[in-house]
Motif scaffolding. Sequence first.
Motif, mmCIF file in Angstrom:
data_model
loop_
_atom_site.group_PDB
_atom_site.id
_atom_site.type_symbol
_atom_site.label_atom_id
_atom_site.label_comp_id
_atom_site.label_asym_id
_atom_site.label_seq_id
_atom_site.Cartn_x
_atom_site.Cartn_y
_atom_site.Cartn_z
ATOM 1 N N ILE A 22 2.953 -17.037 20.385
ATOM 2 C CA ILE A 22 3.855 -16.204 21.486
ATOM 3 C C ILE A 22 5.144 -16.840 21.113
ATOM 4 N N ILE A 23 6.336 -15.783 21.185
ATOM 5 C CA ILE A 23 7.616 -16.483 21.299
ATOM 6 C C ILE A 23 8.185 -15.997 22.607
ATOM 7 N N TYR A 24 8.934 -16.768 23.108
ATOM 8 C CA TYR A 24 9.494 -16.772 24.388
ATOM 9 C C TYR A 24 11.151 -16.720 24.187
ATOM 10 N N LEU A 25 11.646 -15.445 24.929
ATOM 11 C CA LEU A 25 13.113 -15.249 24.523
ATOM 12 C C LEU A 25 14.056 -15.300 26.075
ATOM 13 N N PRO A 26 14.049 -16.540 26.331
ATOM 14 C CA PRO A 26 15.040 -16.735 27.521
ATOM 15 C C PRO A 26 16.376 -16.650 26.961
ATOM 16 N N PHE A 27 17.410 -16.336 27.907
ATOM 17 C CA PHE A 27 18.654 -16.266 27.692
ATOM 18 C C PHE A 27 19.795 -17.018 28.579
ATOM 19 N N ASN A 28 19.170 -17.670 29.524
ATOM 20 C CA ASN A 28 19.625 -18.591 30.340
ATOM 21 C C ASN A 28 19.068 -19.621 30.670
#
Length: 369
Positions: A22-28
């Motif tokens: 799984i790749i998680y893509l948070p941006f803050n």
Amino acid sequence: MNNFIVKGTFTSTGNNRSDSHIIYLPFNKSHFELALIVAEQSLYESYIYSENFELIAKEYLTLNPKSKIKFILDKNSAAGLLPNMDKAVVFLGYVLPFIPITINEIVSACLKVKLPIYEIPHGMFQTGINLADDSKLISTHSHYFGFGGMLPSISDKKLQWFGDKGFGYPRTIKKGSYKTRQLPKFTLITSNTNWYLYSPKDKRTFYAEIFDYANSNPAEIFIWCVHPAELSEQAFSSNALDYRPRNIYLYGIDKDIYFSGIGGSDDLIPYCEYGISTVTTCLLDYELYNKRVNLFRCDGVDDLIKVIAEKHTFSKSSEISPDACFFRTGYLKDFDPETYDHLLSEEIIISDNLKHNYLSSFLALPMSV
């Protein structure tokens, strides 16, 4: 300098895998903290895209040396590892100008190759999840204009932490982890008046009444955790905060007051005497730690406040009270990693992916912030 020991291990299995990646893509930072919690508790092999969060990732590994999470530090590494991923998790499912271009590029690649994208809500109320507005003047780049409905999501499946089929609020994992500390008694103010649901008049009213209440209680210490966007030059709050009474302290390592090891509002809530707040996700943390809260009401959030089970509201300073009722959202439930993994394991059949065409078309245009 790399202070972490990297060991090579011989393998003859090649690229054969039995576990999902799984790749998680948070941006803050808020997204990143949610990703840390759910990824650590999940049985899946998890990678968190950590560009701009390298220091937090390193500190996390220092404090949790047995963590099973891996952190991808840059876009090139994400490109190299993406063919090995089975699913992607995002925390905001639509295109907005302030999303880092690298996140949109990775999401665009996921859409193009039909990699399943799951969306986890980052807020208690969030467009595309459970919030729509009736704005006729639409600007997703504004502090004052709305979205004109509910923005469609580019995700293939929306997961929820609330409701009968929800996996529970991730931050409940941290309950009991806060140590007893010798801090001054303080009242916590939490706000996000940058939100378009607050009209210019509502913003002025909120600040005026808070300032009046603080001036009326000069012996009381108020610590204010503002939403980062409230410090934007375009936000009303950015200028209003300059006129705060002397007993209101902005919280942050570069602000008026800071306690070592306490990052922000979520971590301050367990230690406060009571709260004063706008509608915000950290209301769940007030409930989690059994705190009394004074909740600001106005026309824009009236319908949202109505669904909250037990609350004390105010629109003027005379209605604020240290003895406000204990806050109960009716949404709080403990995080269940097993339920989370089950929801993440549900198969998604992607027959068409025209969503990619929309996103990639916007990526081809310059998007000003």
